[in-house]
Design an enzyme around this catalytic site. Sequence first.
Site, short mmCIF file in Angstrom:
data_model
loop_
_atom_site.label_atom_id
_atom_site.label_comp_id
_atom_site.label_asym_id
_atom_site.label_seq_id
_atom_site.Cartn_x
_atom_site.Cartn_y
_atom_site.Cartn_z
N TYR A 101 4.91 1.72 -0.86
CA TYR A 101 4.47 2.95 -1.52
C TYR A 101 5.50 4.06 -1.29
O TYR A 101 5.79 4.85 -2.21
CB TYR A 101 3.11 3.36 -0.96
CG TYR A 101 2.55 4.67 -1.47
CD1 TYR A 101 1.81 4.72 -2.65
CD2 TYR A 101 2.73 5.86 -0.76
CE1 TYR A 101 1.27 5.92 -3.11
CE2 TYR A 101 2.21 7.06 -1.21
CZ TYR A 101 1.48 7.08 -2.38
OH TYR A 101 0.95 8.27 -2.82
N THR A 115 -8.24 13.63 0.29
CA THR A 115 -8.77 12.88 -0.83
C THR A 115 -9.15 11.48 -0.35
O THR A 115 -8.78 11.07 0.75
CB THR A 115 -7.72 12.73 -1.96
OG1 THR A 115 -6.63 11.94 -1.47
CG2 THR A 115 -7.20 14.09 -2.41
#
Length: 281
Positions: free
Chosen positions: A186, A221
């Site tokens: 990522y 989040t």
Amino acid sequence: MLQAVARVHGGLLRFGIGVSVRRSSSGTHQRGVLSNKVAVVTGSTYGIGFAIARRLAQDGAHVVISSRKQQNVDQAVATLREEGLSVMGTVCHVGKAEDRTKLVNTTLENYGGVDFLVCNAAVNPPVGSTIGASDQVWNKILEVNVKSPALLLGLLLPHMEKRGGGSVVLVSSIAAYSPLVELGAYNVSKTALLGLTKALAVELTLRDIRVNCIAPGVIKTEFSKILHTNETFWTQFKNKHQLKRIGQPEDCAGIVSFLCSPDASYITGENILVAGFSPRL
């Protein structure tokens, strides 16, 4: 596992296969710096993407929301319409060509064009080392995080040019500057977005398309839950960078609206950190 995560009066809500649509009025009554502009925001049913969609709509834009699940699209659209905002939504897995085409067609059918593209959709299937990532994992991460923004922009570009230009904002990550071991491949995909921003900005400047990028830090989040709910990691990270609080999705929304606005008309190819600190000079 870190999972992939995000004004009008009257109107008609229609539910079709994979799409929730509201036919908007002309919107000439709208006020705001982005009044009557049209924005497409991927990965926008919750988290950072949702906050961006809300802010763009609050600033006057008609916003097309999208994500992979119909129920999430419907919920996000309903929430923002209750706030009096001009939004519609459609299901779109940005890694699928047919979904990208559907997103573009739905936008054009309902709003006639597009001015802004915000690419927030991302995926990080595993949590682990870069070296340990399989071929399948590499393909999925690069397909969604790096290739899909360029491919989607390619579809929208002719329509942005017809409206005299526009603005593109890619959503990278602090991991592009300060890789986290837990995020593996990522990290690489988000670093690639910095390069994609630079390349697209150079290619599109004469076509009046500006391309910029934001790099959020640790934002509260669901996507980053594996980080901010890890007490050891968060305590060390917060102390190292002298942070007083964790970032909120809304911290990212205002800068995106600015980058889409006329106030940023002389800004392109820029990567802006939204992290509470800066790891660069």
